[in-house]
Write a protein that holds these residues in place. Sequence first.
Motif, PDB file in Angstrom:
ATOM      1  N   MET A 148       1.037  -1.515   0.024  1.00  0.00           N
ATOM      2  CA  MET A 148      -0.332   0.050   0.145  1.00  0.00           C
ATOM      3  C   MET A 148       1.055   1.210  -0.057  1.00  0.00           C
ATOM      4  O   MET A 148       1.686   1.201   0.732  1.00  0.00           O
ATOM      5  N   THR A 149       0.606   2.334  -0.570  1.00  0.00           N
ATOM      6  CA  THR A 149       1.404   3.216  -0.734  1.00  0.00           C
ATOM      7  C   THR A 149       0.897   3.946   0.689  1.00  0.00           C
ATOM      8  O   THR A 149       0.022   4.440   1.442  1.00  0.00           O
ATOM      9  N   ALA A 150       1.595   5.046   0.668  1.00  0.00           N
ATOM     10  CA  ALA A 150       2.425   5.519   2.732  1.00  0.00           C
ATOM     11  C   ALA A 150       1.623   6.596   2.363  1.00  0.00           C
ATOM     12  O   ALA A 150       1.510   7.613   0.464  1.00  0.00           O
ATOM     13  N   ARG A 151       1.233   7.204   3.067  1.00  0.00           N
ATOM     14  CA  ARG A 151       0.494   8.759   2.523  1.00  0.00           C
ATOM     15  C   ARG A 151       1.098   9.640   3.705  1.00  0.00           C
ATOM     16  O   ARG A 151       0.831   9.661   4.826  1.00  0.00           O
ATOM     17  N   VAL A 152       1.174  10.880   3.475  1.00  0.00           N
ATOM     18  CA  VAL A 152       1.708  11.454   4.112  1.00  0.00           C
ATOM     19  C   VAL A 152       1.136  12.986   4.032  1.00  0.00           C
ATOM     20  O   VAL A 152       0.810  13.087   2.750  1.00  0.00           O
ATOM     21  N   LEU A 153       0.993  13.708   5.110  1.00  0.00           N
ATOM     22  CA  LEU A 153      -0.066  14.969   5.212  1.00  0.00           C
ATOM     23  C   LEU A 153       0.956  15.813   5.707  1.00  0.00           C
ATOM     24  O   LEU A 153       1.633  16.242   6.841  1.00  0.00           O
ATOM     25  N   PHE A 154       0.799  16.790   4.845  1.00  0.00           N
ATOM     26  CA  PHE A 154       1.358  18.089   5.097  1.00  0.00           C
ATOM     27  C   PHE A 154       0.800  19.373   5.445  1.00  0.00           C
ATOM     28  O   PHE A 154       0.138  20.189   5.398  1.00  0.00           O
ATOM     29  N   ALA A 155       1.022  19.363   6.949  1.00  0.00           N
ATOM     30  CA  ALA A 155      -0.219  20.313   7.712  1.00  0.00           C
ATOM     31  C   ALA A 155       0.069  22.284   6.803  1.00  0.00           C
ATOM     32  O   ALA A 155       1.120  22.646   7.552  1.00  0.00           O
ATOM     33  N   GLY A 156      -1.270  22.286   6.715  1.00  0.00           N
ATOM     34  CA  GLY A 156      -0.537  24.232   5.979  1.00  0.00           C
ATOM     35  C   GLY A 156      -2.281  24.815   7.186  1.00  0.00           C
ATOM     36  O   GLY A 156      -2.826  23.595   8.070  1.00  0.00           O
ATOM     37  N   CYS A 157      -2.484  26.292   7.110  1.00  0.00           N
ATOM     38  CA  CYS A 157      -3.879  26.834   7.577  1.00  0.00           C
ATOM     39  C   CYS A 157      -4.295  27.273   6.584  1.00  0.00           C
ATOM     40  O   CYS A 157      -3.826  27.240   5.001  1.00  0.00           O
ATOM     41  N   ARG A 158      -4.776  27.552   7.264  1.00  0.00           N
ATOM     42  CA  ARG A 158      -6.746  28.438   6.182  1.00  0.00           C
ATOM     43  C   ARG A 158      -5.807  29.534   5.240  1.00  0.00           C
ATOM     44  O   ARG A 158      -6.093  29.450   3.524  1.00  0.00           O
ATOM     45  N   LYS A 159      -5.578  30.410   5.682  1.00  0.00           N
ATOM     46  CA  LYS A 159      -4.935  31.342   4.900  1.00  0.00           C
ATOM     47  C   LYS A 159      -4.111  31.082   3.430  1.00  0.00           C
ATOM     48  O   LYS A 159      -3.365  31.159   2.585  1.00  0.00           O
ATOM     49  N   LEU A 160      -2.644  29.809   3.941  1.00  0.00           N
ATOM     50  CA  LEU A 160      -2.068  29.408   3.377  1.00  0.00           C
ATOM     51  C   LEU A 160      -1.847  27.840   3.034  1.00  0.00           C
ATOM     52  O   LEU A 160      -1.222  27.370   3.943  1.00  0.00           O
ATOM     53  N   PRO A 161      -2.526  27.040   3.051  1.00  0.00           N
ATOM     54  CA  PRO A 161      -3.299  25.967   2.368  1.00  0.00           C
ATOM     55  C   PRO A 161      -1.313  24.924   2.188  1.00  0.00           C
ATOM     56  O   PRO A 161      -1.599  23.738   2.287  1.00  0.00           O
ATOM     57  N   GLU A 162      -1.413  26.035   1.635  1.00  0.00           N
ATOM     58  CA  GLU A 162       0.293  25.281   0.569  1.00  0.00           C
ATOM     59  C   GLU A 162       1.508  26.140   1.101  1.00  0.00           C
ATOM     60  O   GLU A 162       1.990  25.373   0.157  1.00  0.00           O
ATOM     61  N   GLY A 163       1.207  26.477   2.209  1.00  0.00           N
ATOM     62  CA  GLY A 163       2.368  26.993   2.965  1.00  0.00           C
ATOM     63  C   GLY A 163       2.922  28.350   2.047  1.00  0.00           C
ATOM     64  O   GLY A 163       2.091  28.598   1.304  1.00  0.00           O
ATOM     65  N   SER A 164       3.891  28.368   1.864  1.00  0.00           N
ATOM     66  CA  SER A 164       4.745  29.296   1.318  1.00  0.00           C
ATOM     67  C   SER A 164       5.278  29.089  -0.284  1.00  0.00           C
ATOM     68  O   SER A 164       5.737  30.239  -1.175  1.00  0.00           O
ATOM     69  N   GLY A 165       4.865  27.908  -0.477  1.00  0.00           N
ATOM     70  CA  GLY A 165       4.685  27.485  -1.660  1.00  0.00           C
ATOM     71  C   GLY A 165       6.640  26.490  -1.558  1.00  0.00           C
ATOM     72  O   GLY A 165       6.975  26.371  -2.766  1.00  0.00           O
ATOM     73  N   ASP A 166       7.783  26.985  -0.571  1.00  0.00           N
ATOM     74  CA  ASP A 166       8.764  26.506  -0.327  1.00  0.00           C
ATOM     75  C   ASP A 166       9.076  24.817  -0.761  1.00  0.00           C
ATOM     76  O   ASP A 166      10.501  24.182  -1.430  1.00  0.00           O
ATOM     77  N   GLU A 167       8.384  23.897  -0.625  1.00  0.00           N
ATOM     78  CA  GLU A 167       8.260  22.500  -0.608  1.00  0.00           C
ATOM     79  C   GLU A 167       7.627  21.850  -1.945  1.00  0.00           C
ATOM     80  O   GLU A 167       7.720  20.734  -2.041  1.00  0.00           O
ATOM     81  N   HIS A 168       7.078  22.864  -2.273  1.00  0.00           N
ATOM     82  CA  HIS A 168       6.573  22.104  -3.817  1.00  0.00           C
ATOM     83  C   HIS A 168       7.538  20.865  -4.439  1.00  0.00           C
ATOM     84  O   HIS A 168       7.085  20.108  -4.934  1.00  0.00           O
ATOM     85  N   ALA A 169       8.841  21.332  -4.518  1.00  0.00           N
ATOM     86  CA  ALA A 169      10.349  20.520  -4.919  1.00  0.00           C
ATOM     87  C   ALA A 169      10.150  18.969  -3.875  1.00  0.00           C
ATOM     88  O   ALA A 169      10.591  17.788  -4.235  1.00  0.00           O
ATOM     89  N   VAL A 170       9.221  19.406  -2.800  1.00  0.00           N
ATOM     90  CA  VAL A 170       9.594  18.102  -1.365  1.00  0.00           C
ATOM     91  C   VAL A 170       8.134  17.506  -1.717  1.00  0.00           C
ATOM     92  O   VAL A 170       9.017  16.124  -1.904  1.00  0.00           O
ATOM     93  N   ILE A 171       7.447  17.864  -2.258  1.00  0.00           N
ATOM     94  CA  ILE A 171       6.957  16.738  -3.149  1.00  0.00           C
ATOM     95  C   ILE A 171       6.713  15.991  -4.150  1.00  0.00           C
ATOM     96  O   ILE A 171       6.407  15.302  -4.073  1.00  0.00           O
ATOM     97  N   ARG A 172       7.587  16.681  -4.279  1.00  0.00           N
ATOM     98  CA  ARG A 172       7.874  15.996  -6.444  1.00  0.00           C
ATOM     99  C   ARG A 172       8.823  15.051  -5.419  1.00  0.00           C
ATOM    100  O   ARG A 172       8.446  13.520  -6.112  1.00  0.00           O
ATOM    101  N   ALA A 173       9.806  15.152  -4.994  1.00  0.00           N
ATOM    102  CA  ALA A 173      10.732  14.017  -4.101  1.00  0.00           C
ATOM    103  C   ALA A 173      10.311  12.926  -3.605  1.00  0.00           C
ATOM    104  O   ALA A 173      10.528  11.700  -4.272  1.00  0.00           O
ATOM    105  N   LEU A 174       9.298  13.455  -3.182  1.00  0.00           N
ATOM    106  CA  LEU A 174       8.337  12.218  -2.159  1.00  0.00           C
ATOM    107  C   LEU A 174       7.944  11.494  -3.317  1.00  0.00           C
ATOM    108  O   LEU A 174       7.334   9.561  -3.417  1.00  0.00           O
ATOM    109  N   THR A 175       7.377  12.259  -4.187  1.00  0.00           N
ATOM    110  CA  THR A 175       6.453  10.902  -5.179  1.00  0.00           C
ATOM    111  C   THR A 175       7.044  10.004  -6.209  1.00  0.00           C
ATOM    112  O   THR A 175       6.611   9.434  -6.429  1.00  0.00           O
TER     113      THR A 175
END
Length: 290
Positions: free
Chosen positions: A1-28
Amino acid sequence: MTARVLFAGCRKLPEGSGDEHAVIRALTDAGVESRWAVWDDGDVDFTAADLVVLRATWDYSGRRDEFLAWCDSVPHLRNSAAVARWNTDKRYLLDLAEAGVPIVPTDLVEIGDTACWPDGEYVVKPVVGAGSLGARRFGPGDRDRAAEHLRDLHADGRAALVQPYQAHVDAHGETALVFIGGVYSHAFTKAAMLTGVHRDGTGVSGAEKLTAARPEPAHRRAAEEALDAAIGLLGVTRSDLLYARVDVVTGNDGAPLLLELELTEPYLGFAHADSAASSRFAAAVRAQLD
Ligand SMILES: Nc1ncnc2c1ncn2[C@@H]1O[C@H](COP(=O)(O)OP(=O)(O)O)[C@@H](O)[C@H]1O
Ligand SMILES: [Mg+2]
């Protein structure tokens, strides 16, 4: 089964500042499915995730109890709820000082207590706060305004810290040293935040100026030692800390001093790091799944 990881953000910045985009790609790329979720979104089942990574939960300072209760409810959280509980209140600086870490001189002013104002310039800031909100800089002639700010913080139910202003910050900023899985990764500099006409964390000083940095050896050593002291106090190992950011300034006598040790939801500055830093973070996330 594929592991599922959630990155926790907040309502104003649900995907943070954008700084982790490359991390999510690297995880994929590494076979780990990850996505963002807002920490206080009741429709998300955080208990079902294999790992929840605190990343951009930047709206908790006015409701820390609620945030910590949520942290407690997440079975697989990094950094852990215990780390967040200790680290979301800047009183942790006093614990570190007691453990021998050179910190920016810090006076805790509990609600109802009066301050012992330092000579020269100083900063008054809430014990629970982030993003410079509520941090203000005052000069020796500003006693009344400083006392008023302290009263406002206290009236709002917030204890405060008073610190002498570290003048080196004006020219050199602070150095943020980032550790991934307890291992030093990269660093960046943040220019002084309390500048401008009002020298007020809520006013004109807002924008953060960040640049990649190669820390001086003394700063590097100070950061390593601060982290050692923290893991000793917390009873964890370095690798238990998926991420850590150690903010160091040069003190008035030229020696490094700890300004903050950020273990809860620090911006990690991948945009200012070597391109492999996000892969290192993805690898560390993956290692936490084992
Ligand atoms: N004692 C101090 N001397 C110099 N600058 C300070 C001092 N305290 C805070 N600052 C400035 O205010 C900013 C915010 O304070 P900080 O302690 O980092 O709290 P936070 O980032 O959690 O809001 C810092 O980035 C720094 O520019
Ligand atoms: Mg800071």
